[in-house]
Design a protein around this motif. Structure first.
Motif, short mmCIF file in Angstrom:
data_model
loop_
_atom_site.label_atom_id
_atom_site.label_comp_id
_atom_site.label_asym_id
_atom_site.label_seq_id
_atom_site.Cartn_x
_atom_site.Cartn_y
_atom_site.Cartn_z
N ASN A 10 0.83 -1.21 0.00
CA ASN A 10 0.00 0.00 0.00
C ASN A 10 0.86 1.25 0.00
O ASN A 10 0.58 2.23 -0.70
CB ASN A 10 -0.92 0.01 1.22
CG ASN A 10 -2.13 -0.88 1.02
OD1 ASN A 10 -2.45 -1.22 -0.11
ND2 ASN A 10 -2.79 -1.26 2.10
N LEU A 13 2.45 1.87 -3.45
CA LEU A 13 1.49 2.41 -4.42
C LEU A 13 1.09 3.84 -4.10
O LEU A 13 0.64 4.59 -4.97
CB LEU A 13 0.23 1.52 -4.45
CG LEU A 13 0.40 0.15 -5.08
CD1 LEU A 13 -0.91 -0.62 -4.99
CD2 LEU A 13 0.83 0.26 -6.52
N ILE A 15 -1.39 4.98 -2.43
CA ILE A 15 -2.79 5.16 -2.79
C ILE A 15 -3.63 5.50 -1.57
O ILE A 15 -3.51 4.85 -0.54
CB ILE A 15 -3.36 3.90 -3.46
CG1 ILE A 15 -2.70 3.71 -4.81
CG2 ILE A 15 -4.86 4.00 -3.65
CD1 ILE A 15 -3.13 2.46 -5.53
N ILE A 20 -6.40 9.49 -5.00
CA ILE A 20 -5.47 8.64 -5.73
C ILE A 20 -4.71 9.47 -6.75
O ILE A 20 -5.30 10.25 -7.49
CB ILE A 20 -6.21 7.49 -6.41
CG1 ILE A 20 -6.97 6.66 -5.38
CG2 ILE A 20 -5.26 6.61 -7.19
CD1 ILE A 20 -7.73 5.51 -5.97
N THR A 21 -3.39 9.31 -6.79
CA THR A 21 -2.61 10.03 -7.78
C THR A 21 -3.00 9.58 -9.18
O THR A 21 -3.51 8.48 -9.37
CB THR A 21 -1.10 9.78 -7.57
OG1 THR A 21 -0.83 8.40 -7.80
CG2 THR A 21 -0.67 10.18 -6.17
N ASN A 24 -1.45 6.21 -10.32
CA ASN A 24 -2.02 5.06 -9.62
C ASN A 24 -3.47 4.80 -10.04
O ASN A 24 -3.90 3.66 -10.12
CB ASN A 24 -1.92 5.26 -8.11
CG ASN A 24 -0.50 5.10 -7.61
OD1 ASN A 24 0.23 4.24 -8.09
ND2 ASN A 24 -0.10 5.94 -6.69
N ILE A 27 -3.25 3.01 -13.33
CA ILE A 27 -2.89 1.61 -13.13
C ILE A 27 -4.09 0.82 -12.62
O ILE A 27 -4.36 -0.30 -13.07
CB ILE A 27 -1.71 1.49 -12.15
CG1 ILE A 27 -0.45 2.07 -12.77
CG2 ILE A 27 -1.47 0.03 -11.76
CD1 ILE A 27 0.72 2.20 -11.81
#
Length: 346
Positions: A10, A13, A15, A20-21, A24, A27
């Motif tokens: 986590n 990532l 996230i 959330i970026t 990410n 993805i």
């Protein structure tokens, strides 16, 4: 420990569920699409008791019984509104519970996304009919009866093959192309517009498409009972499938060329015959397939698609399955590449 590894993953990532970026999120969106298709192909449908489409059907039936008493077209809009609202609330509750952990959310999200389409069942049903034709034509008639509205008791082998190919190719649109089309459109939107609960809305869009499609399948008919309540569900489903059906037809043309079938004829017959069907959308995949295989698909008294260049046989089901598989694969690859291209450029 396993918990430490999960926490580390986590952290890598980076996230956060509601923040959330962009990378990410990209993805997550693309991975969910790929894994959801893999789940459907590998395992097929979810168990009936927990399948979202079955639950949507139960909700729809509940409101149908209430609003069918209103003898005008408003009843259909009320059913749509109520089923969408209840389904959205249930989905949001599942989303909130799943949001305790990004990995858990990804798993639930992917499984639910896979329930909005049914590639495995679509292809396997056609294969089952072909197998039955070699063993017992009555069994084949019975299998076809589950797919089409026509009387199948006296269908000859050629008409059974035609019905199987019609059902397979017609449902390419609503069984896969359309829900993924709307997933793609909204996926692009949320990649470039920050909103709260982005992943909830990303899943909600294809799920609401499934609501529309389910309502059309349940009540979108012009019978005496459903003529009013089914009007808007049928029209909305037609609108939602307008672009996806034509996109699906084009991918069948490309696939026909790659499989060394008659791609040129596939396009010609699509343009010529697609509008012969009562539905404004179903002909774009059925007619294209008929052209690619150089056969005629016939529903007596309703339409004849394609040219009678050769007799239709059981082997044409296998060809139609291969054509459908490649079309779905090319479409998926195109969606993924478009996600990548748009993400990189914008």
């Amino acid at each position: 420990t396993m918990i430490e590894y999960i926490n580390l993953f986590n952290d890598i990532l980076l996230i956060k569920i509601n923040n959330i970026t962009s990378l990410n999120m990209f993805i997550f969106i693309v991975s969910a699409l790929i894994f959801s298709l893999a789940i459907d192909i590998a395992f097929g449908e979810l168990p009936t008791k927990i399948h979202p489409v079955v639950i949507i059907g139960l909700i729809a039936n509940f409101f149908k019984k209430i609003f069918i008493k209103i003898e005008n077209r408003l009843s259909g809009l009320l059913v749509i509104a109520c089923v969408c609202c209840v389904s959205s609330v249930i989905l949001y509750i599942i989303y909130l519970i799943s949001s305790i952990n990004i990995i858990f959310l990804f798993i639930i999200f992917t499984i639910l996304l896979s329930s909005t389409f049914s590639v495995n069942m679509l292809l396997q049903t056609a294969v089952d009919i072909k197998t039955a034709l070699y063993d017992n034509i009555d069994k084949a008639r019975q299998l076809v009866s589950y797919l089409v509205s026509r009387d199948t008791n006296e269908l000859t082998e050629s008409f059974i093959v035609s019905a199987a190919i019609e059902s397979l190719t017609e449902n390419i649109t609503d069984s896969y192309v359309a829900p993924i089309f709307y997933y793609f459109i909204f996926g692009i939107v949320i990649l470039h517009c920050t909103i709260n609960n982005q992943l909830f809305y990303l899943l909600l869009i294809p799920m609401l498409y499934r609501v529309s499609n389910t309502l059309d399948a349940m009540i979108g008919y012009k019978t005496d009972e459903l003529i009013n309540i089914g009007f808007f569900p049928a029209k909305i489903d037609d609108v939602l499938n307008y672009l996806p059906s034509r996109i699906a037809g084009i991918f069948i043309v490309f696939s026909a060329y790659l499989l060394k079938l008659d791609g040129k004829n596939a396009f010609k017959v699509m343009i010529r015959d697609a509008r012969k069907c009562p539905s404004p959308n179903s002909g774009y995949t059925m007619a294209t397939t008929a052209g690619a295989l150089n056969i005629q698909l016939i529903k007596k008294g309703t339409y004849i698609l394609g040219d009678n260049n050769k007799c239709i046989t059981k082997k044409d089901i296998s060809k139609a399955v291969k054509l459908s598989k490649l079309s779905i694969s090319l479409y998926t690859l195109t969606i993924v590449l478009l996600f990548i291209l748009i993400f990189v450029i914008l």
